[in-house]
Motif scaffolding. Structure first.
Motif, mmCIF file in Angstrom:
data_model
loop_
_atom_site.group_PDB
_atom_site.id
_atom_site.type_symbol
_atom_site.label_atom_id
_atom_site.label_comp_id
_atom_site.label_asym_id
_atom_site.label_seq_id
_atom_site.Cartn_x
_atom_site.Cartn_y
_atom_site.Cartn_z
ATOM 1 N N UNK A 11 0.822 -1.166 0.030
ATOM 2 C CA UNK A 11 -0.071 0.011 -0.018
ATOM 3 C C UNK A 11 0.792 1.312 -0.019
ATOM 4 N N UNK A 12 0.823 2.102 -1.043
ATOM 5 C CA UNK A 12 1.507 3.456 -0.913
ATOM 6 C C UNK A 12 0.321 4.333 -1.177
ATOM 7 N N UNK A 13 0.414 5.484 -0.620
ATOM 8 C CA UNK A 13 -0.637 6.651 -0.819
ATOM 9 C C UNK A 13 0.184 7.661 -1.405
ATOM 10 N N UNK A 14 -0.717 8.563 -2.000
ATOM 11 C CA UNK A 14 -0.582 9.865 -2.482
ATOM 12 C C UNK A 14 -1.614 10.737 -2.263
ATOM 13 N N UNK A 15 -1.740 12.058 -2.207
ATOM 14 C CA UNK A 15 -2.875 12.911 -1.783
ATOM 15 C C UNK A 15 -3.373 13.324 -3.209
ATOM 16 N N UNK A 16 -4.477 13.524 -3.629
ATOM 17 C CA UNK A 16 -4.790 14.369 -4.884
ATOM 18 C C UNK A 16 -4.701 15.691 -4.344
ATOM 19 N N UNK A 17 -4.587 16.591 -5.589
ATOM 20 C CA UNK A 17 -4.426 18.049 -4.979
ATOM 21 C C UNK A 17 -5.873 18.491 -4.496
ATOM 22 N N UNK A 18 -5.998 19.185 -3.462
ATOM 23 C CA UNK A 18 -7.140 19.267 -2.845
ATOM 24 C C UNK A 18 -7.652 20.810 -2.803
ATOM 25 N N UNK A 19 -6.659 21.558 -2.885
ATOM 26 C CA UNK A 19 -7.103 22.977 -2.722
ATOM 27 C C UNK A 19 -6.376 23.672 -4.045
ATOM 28 N N UNK A 20 -7.040 24.711 -4.725
ATOM 29 C CA UNK A 20 -6.406 25.714 -5.715
ATOM 30 C C UNK A 20 -5.707 26.621 -4.943
ATOM 31 N N UNK A 21 -4.860 27.526 -5.695
ATOM 32 C CA UNK A 21 -4.600 28.856 -5.395
ATOM 33 C C UNK A 21 -5.538 29.808 -5.323
ATOM 34 N N UNK A 22 -5.458 30.843 -4.697
ATOM 35 C CA UNK A 22 -6.588 31.899 -4.622
ATOM 36 C C UNK A 22 -7.143 32.352 -5.949
ATOM 37 N N UNK A 23 -6.534 32.300 -7.311
ATOM 38 C CA UNK A 23 -7.058 32.782 -8.320
ATOM 39 C C UNK A 23 -6.181 31.905 -9.399
ATOM 40 N N UNK A 24 -6.504 30.641 -9.633
ATOM 41 C CA UNK A 24 -5.684 29.962 -10.589
ATOM 42 C C UNK A 24 -6.074 28.534 -10.741
ATOM 43 N N UNK A 25 -4.920 27.760 -11.302
ATOM 44 C CA UNK A 25 -5.057 26.343 -11.363
ATOM 45 C C UNK A 25 -3.692 25.695 -11.024
ATOM 46 N N UNK A 26 -3.744 24.849 -10.427
ATOM 47 C CA UNK A 26 -2.668 23.712 -9.891
ATOM 48 C C UNK A 26 -2.957 22.464 -10.463
ATOM 49 N N UNK A 27 -1.856 21.995 -10.671
ATOM 50 C CA UNK A 27 -1.788 20.385 -10.931
ATOM 51 C C UNK A 27 -0.621 19.939 -10.453
ATOM 52 N N UNK A 28 -0.901 18.237 -10.250
ATOM 53 C CA UNK A 28 0.249 17.659 -9.359
ATOM 54 C C UNK A 28 0.290 16.106 -10.287
ATOM 55 N N UNK A 29 1.500 16.022 -11.092
ATOM 56 C CA UNK A 29 1.608 14.633 -11.725
ATOM 57 C C UNK A 29 1.814 13.715 -10.511
ATOM 58 N N UNK A 30 1.100 12.443 -10.738
ATOM 59 C CA UNK A 30 1.127 11.311 -9.751
ATOM 60 C C UNK A 30 2.619 10.451 -10.105
ATOM 61 N N UNK A 31 2.739 10.569 -11.484
ATOM 62 C CA UNK A 31 4.121 9.792 -11.733
ATOM 63 C C UNK A 31 5.340 10.596 -12.330
ATOM 64 N N UNK A 32 6.364 10.434 -11.822
ATOM 65 C CA UNK A 32 7.026 9.036 -11.320
ATOM 66 C C UNK A 32 6.521 8.925 -9.778
ATOM 67 N N UNK A 33 6.454 7.598 -9.581
ATOM 68 C CA UNK A 33 5.898 7.209 -8.157
ATOM 69 C C UNK A 33 6.962 5.975 -7.997
ATOM 70 N N UNK A 34 7.851 6.153 -7.187
ATOM 71 C CA UNK A 34 8.732 4.860 -6.936
ATOM 72 C C UNK A 34 8.080 3.709 -6.553
ATOM 73 N N UNK A 35 7.251 3.733 -5.544
ATOM 74 C CA UNK A 35 6.552 2.519 -5.226
ATOM 75 C C UNK A 35 5.547 1.937 -6.443
ATOM 76 N N UNK A 36 5.186 2.676 -7.313
ATOM 77 C CA UNK A 36 4.226 2.233 -8.421
ATOM 78 C C UNK A 36 4.781 1.871 -9.484
ATOM 79 N N UNK A 37 6.194 2.155 -9.652
ATOM 80 C CA UNK A 37 6.850 2.098 -10.962
ATOM 81 C C UNK A 37 6.256 2.957 -12.094
ATOM 82 N N UNK A 38 6.808 2.649 -13.416
ATOM 83 C CA UNK A 38 6.197 3.502 -14.290
ATOM 84 C C UNK A 38 5.319 2.760 -15.350
#
Length: 122
Positions: A11-38
């Motif tokens: 079991x490996x966990x990562x959190x999804x983006x849960x809050x945006x900046x005050x006026x905009x857009x934020x993204x977070x790539x989930x890979x590479x993720x060492x525990x999950x491989x490619x």
């Protein structure tokens, strides 16, 4: 069977983006993720603040976006479609697209998967 190693669950966990900046857009790539491989696909979570939108994007990969909070619209080429929590959006490869949060208060958040993971050169 005798002599075989048992399969171990990981079991490996990562959190999804849960809050945006005050006026905009934020993204977070989930890979590479060492525990999950490619894997053969890429994935990211995105969050867009009220009244904001993503930058225009186009890539030589198919993409599916799972809307998990909020509402807004997706613009694919010249088509504008409303989206809301619970929707799944397919974006064909090489299609210009923008996600827009039409809410005046809450975030628009989605999880996106595309394939192949590495964009093919044409």
């Amino acid at each position: 069977m005798a002599g075989e190693s048992p399969i171990r669950a990981m079991i490996a966990r990562k959190s999804l983006v849960d809050q945006s900046p005050p006026h905009g857009f934020v993204e977070d790539c989930l890979f590479p993720w060492p525990e999950a491989g490619l894997p053969p696909f890429g994935a990211m979570s995105c969050c867009i603040s009220a009244g904001a939108r993503s930058d225009p994007d186009s890539h030589n990969q198919d993409e599916i976006a799972f809307i998990y909070r909020g509402f807004g619209e997706v613009i694919i080429g010249a088509d504008v479609s409303p989206i809301r929590q619970g929707d799944v959006v397919l974006i064909p490869r090489n299609a210009d697209h923008i996600f827009s949060n039409t809410s005046k208060e809450g975030d628009l958040a989605f999880f996106s998967v595309w394939w192949p993971r590495i964009e093919p050169q044409t």
